[in-house]
Motif scaffolding. Structure first.
Motif, PDB file in Angstrom:
ATOM      1  N   SER A  17      56.926-110.678 -49.010  1.00 33.74           N
ATOM      2  CA  SER A  17      55.596-111.209 -49.308  1.00 33.74           C
ATOM      3  C   SER A  17      55.671-112.669 -49.731  1.00 33.74           C
ATOM      4  N   LEU A  18      54.595-113.360 -49.489  1.00 32.26           N
ATOM      5  CA  LEU A  18      54.395-114.727 -49.981  1.00 32.26           C
ATOM      6  C   LEU A  18      52.931-114.884 -50.345  1.00 32.26           C
ATOM      7  N   ARG A  19      52.661-115.785 -51.271  1.00 29.67           N
ATOM      8  CA  ARG A  19      51.285-116.152 -51.566  1.00 29.67           C
ATOM      9  C   ARG A  19      51.124-117.646 -51.383  1.00 29.67           C
ATOM     10  N   LEU A  20      50.265-118.004 -50.459  1.00 32.93           N
ATOM     11  CA  LEU A  20      49.956-119.409 -50.228  1.00 32.93           C
ATOM     12  C   LEU A  20      48.764-119.826 -51.081  1.00 32.93           C
ATOM     13  N   SER A  21      48.777-121.070 -51.495  1.00 40.12           N
ATOM     14  CA  SER A  21      47.661-121.632 -52.244  1.00 40.12           C
ATOM     15  C   SER A  21      47.133-122.867 -51.529  1.00 40.12           C
ATOM     16  N   CYS A  22      45.844-123.042 -51.603  1.00 38.42           N
ATOM     17  CA  CYS A  22      45.184-124.222 -51.042  1.00 38.42           C
ATOM     18  C   CYS A  22      44.371-124.835 -52.179  1.00 38.42           C
ATOM     19  N   SER A  23      44.836-125.953 -52.683  1.00 41.84           N
ATOM     20  CA  SER A  23      44.181-126.600 -53.814  1.00 41.84           C
ATOM     21  C   SER A  23      43.348-127.779 -53.321  1.00 41.84           C
ATOM     22  N   ALA A  24      42.143-127.866 -53.843  1.00 39.69           N
ATOM     23  CA  ALA A  24      41.227-128.926 -53.414  1.00 39.69           C
ATOM     24  C   ALA A  24      41.084-129.983 -54.496  1.00 39.69           C
ATOM     25  N   SER A  25      40.764-131.185 -54.047  1.00 37.24           N
ATOM     26  CA  SER A  25      40.681-132.322 -54.961  1.00 37.24           C
ATOM     27  C   SER A  25      39.364-132.381 -55.716  1.00 37.24           C
ATOM     28  N   GLU A  26      38.362-131.666 -55.219  1.00 44.03           N
ATOM     29  CA  GLU A  26      37.046-131.774 -55.821  1.00 44.03           C
ATOM     30  C   GLU A  26      36.419-130.418 -56.065  1.00 44.03           C
ATOM     31  N   ARG A  27      35.563-130.371 -57.082  1.00 38.61           N
ATOM     32  CA  ARG A  27      34.856-129.128 -57.369  1.00 38.61           C
ATOM     33  C   ARG A  27      33.865-128.775 -56.273  1.00 38.61           C
ATOM     34  N   THR A  28      33.451-129.778 -55.490  1.00 32.58           N
ATOM     35  CA  THR A  28      32.480-129.505 -54.430  1.00 32.58           C
ATOM     36  C   THR A  28      33.045-128.568 -53.369  1.00 32.58           C
ATOM     37  N   VAL A  29      34.367-128.314 -53.435  1.00 29.72           N
ATOM     38  CA  VAL A  29      34.935-127.390 -52.464  1.00 29.72           C
ATOM     39  C   VAL A  29      34.318-126.012 -52.613  1.00 29.72           C
ATOM     40  N   SER A  30      33.720-125.725 -53.763  1.00 26.00           N
ATOM     41  CA  SER A  30      33.070-124.432 -53.956  1.00 26.00           C
ATOM     42  C   SER A  30      31.868-124.274 -53.040  1.00 26.00           C
ATOM     43  N   ASN A  31      31.410-125.359 -52.449  1.00 22.62           N
ATOM     44  CA  ASN A  31      30.302-125.300 -51.501  1.00 22.62           C
ATOM     45  C   ASN A  31      30.761-125.022 -50.069  1.00 22.62           C
ATOM     46  N   TYR A  32      32.062-124.986 -49.866  1.00 24.06           N
ATOM     47  CA  TYR A  32      32.603-124.867 -48.521  1.00 24.06           C
ATOM     48  C   TYR A  32      33.224-123.497 -48.261  1.00 24.06           C
ATOM     49  N   ALA A  33      33.125-123.069 -47.017  1.00 21.03           N
ATOM     50  CA  ALA A  33      33.964-121.975 -46.551  1.00 21.03           C
ATOM     51  C   ALA A  33      35.380-122.533 -46.365  1.00 21.03           C
ATOM     52  N   TYR A  80      43.540-118.679 -52.038  1.00 22.06           N
ATOM     53  CA  TYR A  80      44.847-118.043 -51.888  1.00 22.06           C
ATOM     54  C   TYR A  80      44.912-117.233 -50.596  1.00 22.06           C
ATOM     55  N   LEU A  81      46.123-117.105 -50.101  1.00 27.48           N
ATOM     56  CA  LEU A  81      46.375-116.191 -48.990  1.00 27.48           C
ATOM     57  C   LEU A  81      47.587-115.360 -49.372  1.00 27.48           C
ATOM     58  N   GLN A  82      47.323-114.116 -49.737  1.00 33.31           N
ATOM     59  CA  GLN A  82      48.399-113.185 -50.060  1.00 33.31           C
ATOM     60  C   GLN A  82      48.865-112.544 -48.771  1.00 33.31           C
ATOM     61  N   MET A  83      50.149-112.702 -48.481  1.00 31.71           N
ATOM     62  CA  MET A  83      50.706-112.198 -47.230  1.00 31.71           C
ATOM     63  C   MET A  83      51.761-111.149 -47.544  1.00 31.71           C
ATOM     64  N   ASN A  84      51.502-109.933 -47.134  1.00 24.68           N
ATOM     65  CA  ASN A  84      52.426-108.821 -47.374  1.00 24.68           C
ATOM     66  C   ASN A  84      52.969-108.287 -46.065  1.00 24.68           C
ATOM     67  N   ASN A  85      54.080-107.580 -46.159  1.00 24.17           N
ATOM     68  CA  ASN A  85      54.698-106.976 -44.982  1.00 24.17           C
ATOM     69  C   ASN A  85      54.837-108.007 -43.857  1.00 24.17           C
ATOM     70  N   LEU A  86      55.425-109.111 -44.192  1.00 23.15           N
ATOM     71  CA  LEU A  86      55.538-110.211 -43.237  1.00 23.15           C
ATOM     72  C   LEU A  86      56.437-109.841 -42.070  1.00 23.15           C
ATOM     73  N   LYS A  87      56.081-110.375 -40.913  1.00 25.60           N
ATOM     74  CA  LYS A  87      56.820-110.134 -39.683  1.00 25.60           C
ATOM     75  C   LYS A  87      57.303-111.465 -39.122  1.00 25.60           C
ATOM     76  N   SER A  88      58.285-111.402 -38.248  1.00 23.41           N
ATOM     77  CA  SER A  88      58.821-112.635 -37.675  1.00 23.41           C
ATOM     78  C   SER A  88      57.737-113.422 -36.937  1.00 23.41           C
ATOM     79  N   GLU A  89      56.785-112.730 -36.357  1.00 27.00           N
ATOM     80  CA  GLU A  89      55.722-113.418 -35.633  1.00 27.00           C
ATOM     81  C   GLU A  89      54.722-114.125 -36.548  1.00 27.00           C
ATOM     82  N   ASP A  90      54.865-113.953 -37.859  1.00 29.51           N
ATOM     83  CA  ASP A  90      54.034-114.703 -38.802  1.00 29.51           C
ATOM     84  C   ASP A  90      54.607-116.093 -39.081  1.00 29.51           C
TER      85      ASP A  90
END
Length: 121
Positions: A17-33, A80-90
């Motif tokens: 497993s791995l957990r990826l994080s995506c951190s944004a520079s601004e609070r306005t990111v809460s307005n975005y998908a 965040y992107l929690q990735m479990n049961n990872l495969k080589s194709e990931d």
């Protein structure tokens, strides 16, 4: 201008497993998908998962459904992107992107630099 920074990539064995994080520079990111895309060597970039601005809706590609979970903490300007049961194709470079709605690649205005995920079999 929203700046996105991915982290959490690395080398992991298949089944791990791995957990990826995506951190944004601004609070306005809460307005975005926010979405995660990935690109394997020699292949086109592909959609992985997306989450609406409020977090009430999530979307997954078929290859990762049931294994990956996308979530967000708007108080921390982080997705965040929690990735479990990872495969080589990931294996690939994982990018996060921000846009007004969860949609195809062209719907996203801002992109991070990417983080490498390598899954060894």
């Amino acid at each position: 201008q929203v700046q996105l920074v991915e982290s959490g990539g690395g080398l992991v064995q298949a089944g791990g497993s791995l957990r990826l994080s995506c951190s944004a520079s601004e609070r306005t990111v809460s307005n975005y998908a926010i979405a995660w895309f990935r690109q394997a060597p020699g292949k086109e970039r592909e959609f992985v998962a997306a989450i609406s601005s409020t977090g009430s809706r999530t979307y997954y590609s078929d290859p990762v459904k049931g294994r990956f979970t996308i979530s967000r903490d708007n108080a921390k300007n982080t997705v965040y992107l929690q990735m479990n049961n990872l495969k080589s194709e990931d294996t690939g470079v994982y990018y996060c992107a921000a846009g007004p709605i969860a949609g195809p690649q062209y719907a996203y205005n801002y992109w991070g630099q990417g983080t490498q995920v390598t899954v060894s079999s």
